[in-house]
Design a protein around this motif. Structure first.
Motif, PDB file in Angstrom:
ATOM      1  N   GLU A 136       0.537  -1.280  -0.001  1.00  0.00           N
ATOM      2  CA  GLU A 136      -0.160   0.246  -0.042  1.00  0.00           C
ATOM      3  C   GLU A 136       0.796   1.307  -0.210  1.00  0.00           C
ATOM      4  OE1 GLU A 136      -2.773   0.142   3.276  1.00  0.00           O
ATOM      5  OE2 GLU A 136      -3.320  -2.049   2.343  1.00  0.00           O
ATOM      6  N   GLU A 137       1.785   0.940   0.288  1.00  0.00           N
ATOM      7  CA  GLU A 137       3.178   2.194   0.872  1.00  0.00           C
ATOM      8  C   GLU A 137       3.109   2.482  -0.957  1.00  0.00           C
ATOM      9  OE1 GLU A 137       4.062  -0.338   2.260  1.00  0.00           O
ATOM     10  OE2 GLU A 137       2.860   0.135   3.594  1.00  0.00           O
ATOM     11  N   LEU A 138       3.459   1.961  -2.066  1.00  0.00           N
ATOM     12  CA  LEU A 138       3.952   2.137  -3.069  1.00  0.00           C
ATOM     13  C   LEU A 138       2.339   2.988  -4.267  1.00  0.00           C
ATOM     14  CD1 LEU A 138       5.740   3.058  -5.575  1.00  0.00           C
ATOM     15  CD2 LEU A 138       6.195   0.180  -6.088  1.00  0.00           C
ATOM     16  N   ALA A 139       1.845   3.891  -4.016  1.00  0.00           N
ATOM     17  CA  ALA A 139       0.881   3.897  -5.231  1.00  0.00           C
ATOM     18  C   ALA A 139       0.832   4.362  -5.989  1.00  0.00           C
ATOM     19  CB  ALA A 139      -0.090   5.842  -4.702  1.00  0.00           C
ATOM     20  N   THR A 140       0.288   4.085  -7.408  1.00  0.00           N
ATOM     21  CA  THR A 140       0.642   3.942  -8.640  1.00  0.00           C
ATOM     22  C   THR A 140       0.858   5.341  -9.817  1.00  0.00           C
ATOM     23  OG1 THR A 140      -1.407   2.238  -9.522  1.00  0.00           O
ATOM     24  CG2 THR A 140      -1.212   3.876 -11.181  1.00  0.00           C
ATOM     25  N   PRO A 141       0.590   6.581  -8.686  1.00  0.00           N
ATOM     26  CA  PRO A 141       1.435   7.902  -9.245  1.00  0.00           C
ATOM     27  C   PRO A 141       2.633   7.407  -8.535  1.00  0.00           C
ATOM     28  CG  PRO A 141      -0.436   8.274  -8.674  1.00  0.00           C
ATOM     29  CD  PRO A 141      -0.419   7.098  -8.082  1.00  0.00           C
ATOM     30  N   GLN A 142       3.034   7.034  -8.179  1.00  0.00           N
ATOM     31  CA  GLN A 142       4.799   6.635  -7.270  1.00  0.00           C
ATOM     32  C   GLN A 142       4.860   5.987  -8.301  1.00  0.00           C
ATOM     33  OE1 GLN A 142       3.646   5.953  -3.996  1.00  0.00           O
ATOM     34  NE2 GLN A 142       5.339   7.804  -2.484  1.00  0.00           N
ATOM     35  N   LEU A 143       4.537   4.584  -8.713  1.00  0.00           N
ATOM     36  CA  LEU A 143       5.153   3.917  -9.683  1.00  0.00           C
ATOM     37  C   LEU A 143       5.212   4.434 -10.794  1.00  0.00           C
ATOM     38  CD1 LEU A 143       5.538   0.227 -10.128  1.00  0.00           C
ATOM     39  CD2 LEU A 143       3.356   0.455 -11.075  1.00  0.00           C
ATOM     40  N   VAL A 144       4.187   4.872 -11.315  1.00  0.00           N
ATOM     41  CA  VAL A 144       5.228   6.075 -12.361  1.00  0.00           C
ATOM     42  C   VAL A 144       5.993   6.325 -12.721  1.00  0.00           C
ATOM     43  CG1 VAL A 144       3.616   7.309 -14.550  1.00  0.00           C
ATOM     44  CG2 VAL A 144       2.182   5.619 -14.025  1.00  0.00           C
ATOM     45  N   GLU A 145       5.611   7.003 -11.412  1.00  0.00           N
ATOM     46  CA  GLU A 145       7.361   8.204 -11.317  1.00  0.00           C
ATOM     47  C   GLU A 145       8.046   7.281 -11.586  1.00  0.00           C
ATOM     48  OE1 GLU A 145       8.491  11.955 -11.172  1.00  0.00           O
ATOM     49  OE2 GLU A 145       6.786  11.249 -11.129  1.00  0.00           O
ATOM     50  N   VAL A 146       8.606   6.824 -10.769  1.00  0.00           N
ATOM     51  CA  VAL A 146       9.794   5.913 -10.883  1.00  0.00           C
ATOM     52  C   VAL A 146      10.163   5.460 -12.646  1.00  0.00           C
ATOM     53  CG1 VAL A 146      10.911   3.596  -9.908  1.00  0.00           C
ATOM     54  CG2 VAL A 146       9.290   5.307  -8.527  1.00  0.00           C
ATOM     55  N   PHE A 147       8.845   4.600 -13.234  1.00  0.00           N
ATOM     56  CA  PHE A 147       8.920   3.842 -14.198  1.00  0.00           C
ATOM     57  C   PHE A 147       9.369   4.921 -15.200  1.00  0.00           C
ATOM     58  CE2 PHE A 147       7.214   3.667 -18.399  1.00  0.00           C
ATOM     59  CZ  PHE A 147       7.903   2.192 -18.940  1.00  0.00           C
ATOM     60  N   LEU A 148       8.676   6.013 -14.845  1.00  0.00           N
ATOM     61  CA  LEU A 148       9.515   7.452 -16.361  1.00  0.00           C
ATOM     62  C   LEU A 148      10.615   8.008 -15.678  1.00  0.00           C
ATOM     63  CD1 LEU A 148       5.608   8.874 -17.231  1.00  0.00           C
ATOM     64  CD2 LEU A 148       7.045   7.404 -18.806  1.00  0.00           C
TER      65      LEU A 148
END
Length: 197
Positions: A176-188
């Protein structure tokens, strides 16, 4: 003088089949193989015999529900409807949410069936090409189309970026600590902080 009631126009076998599957999906996801054809018929507002005019038996109906749950059409349609004028990060976050909903739908169905003793049949590529690989290709193409407007800013072609993004999504840690926007941020932008900033 009483007015004679008109009957609603009849459905074709394909339309009736689709209606029964749509009605049965949430019931199968809730009850698994314990769902009865009588429950499904009542929920659909039809007689139980009508179910057996379209399906040979309950197993065939359950298999049809599983196949419907696994179809990527809903996710592909949702991804295609994401406005291309949004920033790439926002588009990818919406795509990730659409794919998460798709995976949750599949998980609910397989979980309910597994917990009630349904033996999963081997998933082979069907003769019409509509198996798992075909589904993944449709999803990948939809994500690549979503990324394509930013092709000039990418290090790789959009279809390869889509492959990497999907690989990340489908193996992402369920925390739950890794929200979708954070995942996308790390991906990009990667995991490292911008040292220049």
């Amino acid at each position: 003088m009483t007015e004679k009631r008109r009957r609603a126009p009849g459905m074709s076998p394909d339309e009736r089949r689709a209606m029964i599957i749509a009605t049965a999906l949430p019931l199968v996801a809730e009850y698994g193989t314990a769902v009865t054809t009588s429950q499904i018929a009542r929920a659909a507002g039809i007689g139980e015999a009508t179910v057996f005019r379209v399906f040979t038996d309950k197993d065939e109906l359950i298999d049809a529900c599983m196949a419907e749950a696994m179809r990527p059409d809903h996710a592909v349609k949702e991804i295609a409807s994401i406005p291309a004028d949004q920033p790439l990060a926002d588009r990818l976050a919406e795509a990730a949410d659409a794919l998460a909903a798709h995976l949750e739908r599949i998980a609910a169905m397989t979980g309910a069936l597994h917990s009630t003793g349904h033996r999963r049949r081997e998933q082979r590529e069907r003769p019409d090409g509509s198996g798992r690989r075909h589904s993944m290709r449709l999803i990948r193409d939809a994500v690549a189309d979503l990324i394509d407007p930013d092709d000039d800013a990418l290090r790789l072609p959009a279809d390869q970026v889509a492959d990497v993004f999907l690989g990340l999504l489908f193996t992402r840690p369920r925390t739950e600590e890794l929200a979708t926007p954070q995942l996308v941020e790390v991906f990009l932008h990667g995991a490292l902080k911008d040292r220049a900033a």
